[in-house]
Design a protein around this motif. Structure first.
Motif, PDB file in Angstrom:
ATOM      1  N   ASP A 458       0.821  -1.202   0.000  1.00  0.00           N
ATOM      2  CA  ASP A 458       0.000   0.000   0.000  1.00  0.00           C
ATOM      3  C   ASP A 458       0.861   1.261   0.000  1.00  0.00           C
ATOM      4  OD1 ASP A 458      -2.347  -1.448  -0.040  1.00  0.00           O
ATOM      5  OD2 ASP A 458      -2.556  -1.473   2.133  1.00  0.00           O
ATOM      6  N   LEU A 459       1.973   1.232   0.738  1.00  0.00           N
ATOM      7  CA  LEU A 459       2.878   2.386   0.737  1.00  0.00           C
ATOM      8  C   LEU A 459       3.423   2.641  -0.659  1.00  0.00           C
ATOM      9  CD1 LEU A 459       4.913   1.821   4.025  1.00  0.00           C
ATOM     10  CD2 LEU A 459       3.267   3.649   3.590  1.00  0.00           C
ATOM     11  N   GLU A 460       3.789   1.572  -1.343  1.00  0.00           N
ATOM     12  CA  GLU A 460       4.319   1.718  -2.694  1.00  0.00           C
ATOM     13  C   GLU A 460       3.277   2.340  -3.620  1.00  0.00           C
ATOM     14  OE1 GLU A 460       7.114  -0.857  -5.756  1.00  0.00           O
ATOM     15  OE2 GLU A 460       6.113  -1.862  -4.079  1.00  0.00           O
ATOM     16  N   ALA A 461       2.032   1.893  -3.487  1.00  0.00           N
ATOM     17  CA  ALA A 461       0.959   2.445  -4.321  1.00  0.00           C
ATOM     18  C   ALA A 461       0.715   3.913  -3.992  1.00  0.00           C
ATOM     19  CB  ALA A 461      -0.319   1.631  -4.118  1.00  0.00           C
ATOM     20  N   ILE A 462       0.789   4.278  -2.710  1.00  0.00           N
ATOM     21  CA  ILE A 462       0.581   5.672  -2.302  1.00  0.00           C
ATOM     22  C   ILE A 462       1.649   6.577  -2.910  1.00  0.00           C
ATOM     23  CG2 ILE A 462       0.737   7.231  -0.314  1.00  0.00           C
ATOM     24  CD1 ILE A 462      -0.706   5.069   1.322  1.00  0.00           C
ATOM     25  N   VAL A 463       2.913   6.173  -2.797  1.00  0.00           N
ATOM     26  CA  VAL A 463       4.008   7.004  -3.333  1.00  0.00           C
ATOM     27  C   VAL A 463       3.899   7.118  -4.841  1.00  0.00           C
ATOM     28  CG1 VAL A 463       6.503   7.206  -3.595  1.00  0.00           C
ATOM     29  CG2 VAL A 463       5.540   6.461  -1.410  1.00  0.00           C
ATOM     30  N   ASP A 464       3.630   6.021  -5.524  1.00  0.00           N
ATOM     31  CA  ASP A 464       3.525   6.069  -6.984  1.00  0.00           C
ATOM     32  C   ASP A 464       2.375   6.972  -7.421  1.00  0.00           C
ATOM     33  OD1 ASP A 464       5.697   4.436  -7.444  1.00  0.00           O
ATOM     34  OD2 ASP A 464       4.503   2.594  -7.622  1.00  0.00           O
ATOM     35  N   ARG A 465       1.289   6.948  -6.677  1.00  0.00           N
ATOM     36  CA  ARG A 465       0.119   7.758  -7.040  1.00  0.00           C
ATOM     37  C   ARG A 465       0.395   9.242  -6.813  1.00  0.00           C
ATOM     38  NH1 ARG A 465      -5.487   6.166  -4.274  1.00  0.00           N
ATOM     39  NH2 ARG A 465      -6.756   7.981  -4.798  1.00  0.00           N
ATOM     40  N   ILE A 466       1.104   9.584  -5.749  1.00  0.00           N
ATOM     41  CA  ILE A 466       1.425  10.992  -5.481  1.00  0.00           C
ATOM     42  C   ILE A 466       2.533  11.477  -6.404  1.00  0.00           C
ATOM     43  CG2 ILE A 466       2.341  12.583  -3.737  1.00  0.00           C
ATOM     44  CD1 ILE A 466       0.944  10.913  -1.613  1.00  0.00           C
ATOM     45  N   ASP A 467       3.528  10.627  -6.639  1.00  0.00           N
ATOM     46  CA  ASP A 467       4.664  10.941  -7.512  1.00  0.00           C
ATOM     47  C   ASP A 467       5.337  12.252  -7.122  1.00  0.00           C
ATOM     48  OD1 ASP A 467       6.480  10.639  -9.586  1.00  0.00           O
ATOM     49  OD2 ASP A 467       5.165  11.616 -11.059  1.00  0.00           O
ATOM     50  N   PRO A 468       5.850  12.344  -5.886  1.00  0.00           N
ATOM     51  CA  PRO A 468       6.446  13.597  -5.416  1.00  0.00           C
ATOM     52  C   PRO A 468       7.852  13.815  -5.989  1.00  0.00           C
ATOM     53  CG  PRO A 468       6.708  11.912  -3.754  1.00  0.00           C
ATOM     54  CD  PRO A 468       5.921  11.270  -4.876  1.00  0.00           C
ATOM     55  N   ASP A 469       8.321  15.051  -5.884  1.00  0.00           N
ATOM     56  CA  ASP A 469       9.698  15.357  -6.285  1.00  0.00           C
ATOM     57  C   ASP A 469      10.697  14.916  -5.223  1.00  0.00           C
ATOM     58  OD1 ASP A 469       8.758  16.626  -8.614  1.00  0.00           O
ATOM     59  OD2 ASP A 469       8.440  18.501  -7.510  1.00  0.00           O
ATOM     60  N   LEU A 470      10.253  14.869  -3.973  1.00  0.00           N
ATOM     61  CA  LEU A 470      11.134  14.509  -2.865  1.00  0.00           C
ATOM     62  C   LEU A 470      10.351  13.662  -1.868  1.00  0.00           C
ATOM     63  CD1 LEU A 470      13.925  14.925  -1.473  1.00  0.00           C
ATOM     64  CD2 LEU A 470      12.919  16.914  -0.327  1.00  0.00           C
ATOM     65  N   ILE A 471      10.977  12.582  -1.390  1.00  0.00           N
ATOM     66  CA  ILE A 471      10.358  11.689  -0.413  1.00  0.00           C
ATOM     67  C   ILE A 471      11.225  11.667   0.842  1.00  0.00           C
ATOM     68  CG2 ILE A 471       9.614   9.323   0.070  1.00  0.00           C
ATOM     69  CD1 ILE A 471       9.518   8.921  -3.020  1.00  0.00           C
ATOM     70  N   ILE A 472      10.595  11.924   2.002  1.00  0.00           N
ATOM     71  CA  ILE A 472      11.303  11.888   3.280  1.00  0.00           C
ATOM     72  C   ILE A 472      10.601  10.848   4.159  1.00  0.00           C
ATOM     73  CG2 ILE A 472      12.070  13.184   5.303  1.00  0.00           C
ATOM     74  CD1 ILE A 472      11.835  15.738   3.636  1.00  0.00           C
ATOM     75  N   PRO A 473      11.202   9.660   4.365  1.00  0.00           N
ATOM     76  CA  PRO A 473      10.568   8.639   5.200  1.00  0.00           C
ATOM     77  C   PRO A 473      10.805   8.879   6.689  1.00  0.00           C
ATOM     78  CG  PRO A 473      12.571   7.762   4.209  1.00  0.00           C
ATOM     79  CD  PRO A 473      12.412   9.161   3.688  1.00  0.00           C
ATOM     80  N   VAL A 474       9.750   8.759   7.477  1.00  0.00           N
ATOM     81  CA  VAL A 474       9.832   8.897   8.935  1.00  0.00           C
ATOM     82  C   VAL A 474       9.031   7.764   9.564  1.00  0.00           C
ATOM     83  CG1 VAL A 474      10.132  11.410   8.885  1.00  0.00           C
ATOM     84  CG2 VAL A 474       7.829  10.443   9.026  1.00  0.00           C
ATOM     85  N   HIS A 475       9.108   7.665  10.910  1.00  0.00           N
ATOM     86  CA  HIS A 475       8.298   6.685  11.634  1.00  0.00           C
ATOM     87  C   HIS A 475       8.573   5.272  11.104  1.00  0.00           C
ATOM     88  CE1 HIS A 475       4.770   5.096  13.798  1.00  0.00           C
ATOM     89  NE2 HIS A 475       4.613   6.295  14.358  1.00  0.00           N
ATOM     90  N   THR A 476       9.837   4.960  10.868  1.00  0.00           N
ATOM     91  CA  THR A 476      10.211   3.656  10.356  1.00  0.00           C
ATOM     92  C   THR A 476      11.655   3.353  10.729  1.00  0.00           C
ATOM     93  OG1 THR A 476      10.417   2.283   8.359  1.00  0.00           O
ATOM     94  CG2 THR A 476      10.913   4.627   8.121  1.00  0.00           C
TER      95      THR A 476
END
Length: 500
Positions: A458-476
């Motif tokens: 689900d996380l992968e689908a969320i990121v692909d759908r948003i398609d941001p210029d920058l991704i900052i992972p937290v809470h992991t």
């Protein structure tokens, strides 16, 4: 250019403290307690010294080295020289779990809180019914005064409140909940409550309801000179998944995505990866239907979906669902925030006759009927008790001859939780109670809990759908999972600024 600094939540699960800065303005996203750090130093009978204010928290890394804390929690021998006073125009709270809000009460009371009405109402109810604890007193607090240069004591009795900015509709019942302090905890709150669109925060803020294991969870979209989406804690497999979908669609306009990844390294994977709340309901209903004796269900009452599941199960199986006094008070608060009022159909373990009863309990007598341990003992097959490990101290009074325990909450993922699970085993074995859902107790233990967090797929689908210029992972604890899949990932280091 905006500047993002992760003061908490980088490489750890929980403890999110995220600062967003644009010029001389700034926002905080959550200000929670990192239990992985806390449990290294403290336990049941070893806690930070309340008379030392923020001193211990700063020295042990539980608070970031900034100078934005309450002066009345800063002992005279603690120097904040060299610690920056960062701009904080508001603190945005994503939801009411302690790993996101548990240290908010230590911040300067001039900083307004921005959250959904449900989140603010739950925080208020937990503060009302819980022990006086520094950090969690963020809706109202009592000022402390110096005893000497090292020790602080409680001072004025009148409560000091913060300015509260609500991201959704305010009702009269919500206003009454927020403005009332239980007897013995203060006089009046001096806070003002306003709607988000009336605030003077120098950024545009869109608060989007998202699906999580607690009502009122919110993702934030920061616009204006910013272009940042923050998921908070999020999932797609609950009954409010349409909120998550709307948030993801709206986040496609944002350049930077700050996203959680709780389940990327949890041992429970893949057990909970495909379990929905509907599957949990079916599995729990089947177990209760086969039990003639006592049933105990272990889950958080703040998980309103799970509570509704067990209420429906109780009705179908001819039982009464019984909650604790604190749980009943939280449910009363949720009803005041516009959620379904379940109290009339529930019972509360204990009674209302104790003259020492706290003020917050006294008002419950008009809304819920009590049931004693003796009554449960006489007819154990007539009830489902919503008990956690810490409520099992009542079992010697009930003295059940067997029964069923349904563990419908998260698996142990740290040493302290593993110790609690071992104690739970002892309680259940002592009374011959069968267990479902607790790993290590019986085969087929999965299917009794749906996680409050998105699965890797689900996380992968969320990121692909948003398609941001920058991704900052937290809470992991597995941020590298993101960098293996997308090039535009910055793995944050605690206290280091990221330009976006």
């Amino acid at each position: 250019m905006a500047q993002v600094t992760i003061f908490g939540g980088a490489g750890s699960i929980g403890g999110n403290k995220i600062h967003i800065r644009e010029g001389s303005y700034g926002l905080l996203l959550d200000f929670g307690i990192d239990f992985s750090i806390y449990s290294r130093f403290y336990g049941d009978f070893l806690t930070p010294r309340s008379g030392r204010g923020i001193y211990d928290y700063l020295h042990l890394g539980l608070l970031p080295p900034i100078a934005n804390y309450r002066q009345d929690l800063t002992p005279a021998d603690l120097t904040l020289n060299g610690m920056p006073e960062i701009p904080i125009d508001a603190l945005l709270l994503s939801h009411a779990h302690m790993d996101h809000v548990g240290l908010a009460g230590m911040l300067d009371t001039a900083i307004p809180l921005v959250a959904s009405g449900t989140t603010l109402g739950l925080i208020k109810a937990m503060q009302d019914s819980g022990p006086a604890r520094m950090g969690s007193d963020c809706i109202y607090t009592k000022e402390r005064i110096p005893h000497d240069e090292r020790t602080l004591i409680s001072g004025r009795k009148e409560a000091i409140g913060r300015d509260l900015i609500v991201t959704d509709a305010m009702t009269d019942s919500f206003s009454s909940l927020i403005s009332t302090i239980p007897q013995g905890k203060g006089a009046t709150i001096t806070a003002s409550v306003s709607a988000l669109d009336e605030s003077k925060i120098p950024f545009s803020i869109d608060a989007c309801p998202v699906d999580h294991s607690i009502p009122g969870a919110t993702g934030f979209l920061l616009g204006g000179d910013l272009s940042i989406a923050y998921t908070g804690d999020i999932r797609t497999h609950g009954r409010e998944n349409t909120g998550t979908s709307r948030f993801v669609d709206a986040a496609r306009a944002m350049g930077t995505l700050i996203i959680e990844g709780t389940r990327l390294s949890r041992e429970e994977e893949p057990s909970y990866s495909e379990v929905s709340e509907e599957e949990v309901a079916w599995n729990c209903r089947a177990v209760v239907a086969e039990e003639n004796g006592l049933v105990i269900a272990d889950f958080s009452p703040r998980n309103i979906e799970r509570l509704a599941i067990f209420q429906e199960i109780a009705e179908r199986c001819g039982r009464q669902l019984v909650v604790t006094a604190k749980d009943a008070y939280l449910l009363q608060a949720m009803a005041a925030c516009g959620h379904l009022n379940l109290l009339p159909s529930l019972m509360m373990h204990g009674g209302f006759s104790d003259p020492r009863m706290a003020g917050w309990k006294k008002g419950l007598s008009e809304h819920i009927s009590p049931v004693s341990s003796e009554e449960v003992k006489r007819d154990p097959g007539g009830y489902i008790l919503c008990f956690s490990l810490y409520d099992l101290v009542a079992l010697p009074d009930i003295d059940p001859e067997g029964g069923t325990y349904i563990y419908s909450t998260c698996e142990a993922f740290n040493e302290e939780m593993a110790l609690d699970a071992a104690r739970l085993h002892q309680w259940l074995d002592r009374f011959g109670i069968r267990c479902h859902g607790l790993p290590g107790r019986s085969p087929g233990s999965s299917g009794f809990h749906a996680s409050g967090h998105a699965s890797p797929g689900d996380l992968e689908a969320i990121v692909d759908r948003i398609d941001p210029d920058l991704i900052i992972p937290v809470h992991t604890t597995a941020p590298e999972w993101f960098s293996k899949r997308w090039e535009q990932v910055v793995i944050p280091e605690t206290g280091e600024a990221i330009i976006c």
